[in-house]
Write an enzyme that holds these catalytic residues in place. Sequence first.
Site, mmCIF file in Angstrom:
data_model
loop_
_atom_site.group_PDB
_atom_site.id
_atom_site.type_symbol
_atom_site.label_atom_id
_atom_site.label_comp_id
_atom_site.label_asym_id
_atom_site.label_seq_id
_atom_site.Cartn_x
_atom_site.Cartn_y
_atom_site.Cartn_z
ATOM 1 C CD GLU A 190 -12.851 -13.350 14.286
ATOM 2 O OE1 GLU A 190 -13.623 -12.554 13.697
ATOM 3 O OE2 GLU A 190 -11.630 -13.374 14.771
ATOM 4 C CB THR A 235 2.374 -2.734 -18.041
ATOM 5 O OG1 THR A 235 3.156 -2.326 -16.839
ATOM 6 C CG2 THR A 235 3.141 -3.337 -19.143
ATOM 7 N N PRO A 295 -0.658 -0.363 -8.018
ATOM 8 C CG PRO A 295 0.824 -1.390 -6.685
ATOM 9 C CD PRO A 295 -0.154 -0.198 -6.562
ATOM 10 C CB THR A 337 -4.985 -0.054 -11.929
ATOM 11 O OG1 THR A 337 -3.518 0.752 -11.931
ATOM 12 C CG2 THR A 337 -5.366 0.199 -10.410
#
Length: 662
Positions: free
Chosen positions: A438, A222, A217, A219
């Site tokens: 972290e 369409t 999706p 890339t």
Amino acid sequence: MADRPASPKGKMNWNSASKNMVFWVLIVLLSVAFYRMTVSRREQRVEIDYSTFRAELAQDNITSVEITDGKFVKGTFNRQVVVDRRAVEDFSLVLPIQNSEDLLQLLEEQEVTISGKVQRPSFGTIFLNLLPWIILIGLWIYFFRQVQQGGNRAFQFGRSKAKLLTGDTPKVSFGDIAGADEAKVELQEIIEFLKDPQKFQRLGGRLPKGVLLVGAPGTGKTLLARAVAGEAGRPFFSMAGSDFVEMFVGVGASRVRDLFEQGKAHAPCIIFIDEIDAVGRHRGAGLGGGHDEREQTLNQLLVEMDGFETHEGVILIAATNRPDVLDPALLRPGRFDRHIVVDMPDIRGREMILKVHSRKIPLADTVSLATLAKSTPGLAGADLENIVNEAALLAARRDKQRVGMDDLEDAKDKVMLGVERRSMVLSDDERKLTAYHEAGHAIVNTLIPGQDPVHKVTIVPRGQSLGLTSALPEEDRHNHTRGFMHGKLAAAYGGRVAEELVFGTDSVTTGAAQDIQQATEMARRMVTQFGMSDAVGMVAVGVREQQIFIGREIQQRHEVSAKLQELVDAEIKNFLDNAYSRAKQLLTDNMEMLHKMANSLLERETLDRVDVELLVAGKELPPATKDVLPEATTSPALPSGEVEKSRPGSVLGTPSPKPAGA
């Protein structure tokens, strides 16, 4: 020379709908005129009461009467009579008693001419009574004809919902697309065919009937299809796969037929079906049987693709990010002959995409799109467009005239890592625990050779994470080594190990839940898919069990034996235990480094790659600069005396690219 006929635009077009409407308007007008004429005739004869009638009859002033149905009387006076200040000769009345013999005898005595009549409805009366039914039937015929002629879309369940983009629509060209060079080369042949079909047909060649665009999706699948239509200058029919399927059985198949009929009528043209996996999934995969609406739609699509030839000038382009679920009959040669992979852009492609989307945005001289492209691995074109747009909005919120590099960096962090939530307030103990968590991720990741360098460490909440350590590769990775994967497992456990070493095992928190989940999934794939376990060997272990629909029963088929599955589970645990021990050894040997980095995080809240490398090397950090925080202008003010805090999050801000074969 004869005058040229008027152009169609300047000439009134009396189509069928207009003619029908005029016809019904005339009918209504004639009915109203007929009704008014009938009423006017009735108004010439004045209605009198029965007493006046008896009085005039007694004075021998009535010449003749006509009695209808023994009750309704029409007559004529000998002399004019004034009724309601009007002199009238003709009159009418309604008798109080029907078929009165006394009245007849009295009329005969006065020698009045008597006639009888049976009431029959007139044509006007019949027409007025039937007029509402005539109008309803006429409207029904009108709408039925409009449905047949394609004029009323509301009743056309079986008509295609495809949107037609013609020459008046703003065109998209290949110049608007970057990062998909191989796909553009493949599609260039389609463009040349649409411009000059004879060029390919003169040697007997046959162009592919269908082109399937496959990619993740965002890339630009369409956009590529629209660019083909824009470059060729041909009509472009766009439709989604879900538009075919309705609750009515047979509607999808009818829409497929109509779509191809429209395509042939506008040939040469392009038919684009987005998300074709919504209608093109494997047949027989569900419990609906062969009468299932989706399967009927797919069958009709297969028939239509076999039913047209390339010389008709219709090119079918489809896009999907799920090629594995498509029916094999749809992918065979003769239907979708050509499969074009639209992959994630590489570093050069990302730089070109950023240049395309920043054309209309004023950039500062310090902006380096190449540097930004290097720090955004694994992002699709839609993500990069979103980064540029967010940077423009952020610069406008900061009252800048140009978008600077700091705006792009902040927008990149917002898209990749999430939005900062500086309004969240935590206790000092939780903030301290987050800093050590972290710092443990960052130190283990940095000390293991071959790992991606740490990009940013922060204890400021972002998105759903309340603390984050992000590692980004220096260059695009397409494969990952076994050593890299084991190092990644150890880095994932760095946060939990730091909590245990500093605060004790009884004080560890739930902050490592996502880290443990990611590490477990990664170890499972190493054992079951990548063949990185010596004990299991080169065996691809699939799903443990699979439900299969056979006839009317659902059966379970086991892909692996219980013994092999037990070995797989033991090897996964072995990988995770080794990673945990490795992270614990590294942090135990570098406790001073851990304390120093945690204190730096408590002081500065965010450390970049340079800061982490200086701390790992045992050097002091330069004095902190008091820059404006990215979201400071929009975050609410904190209560007096309270400090912003965070809690642990994930070690990976953005997942690394998936290894080949995953």
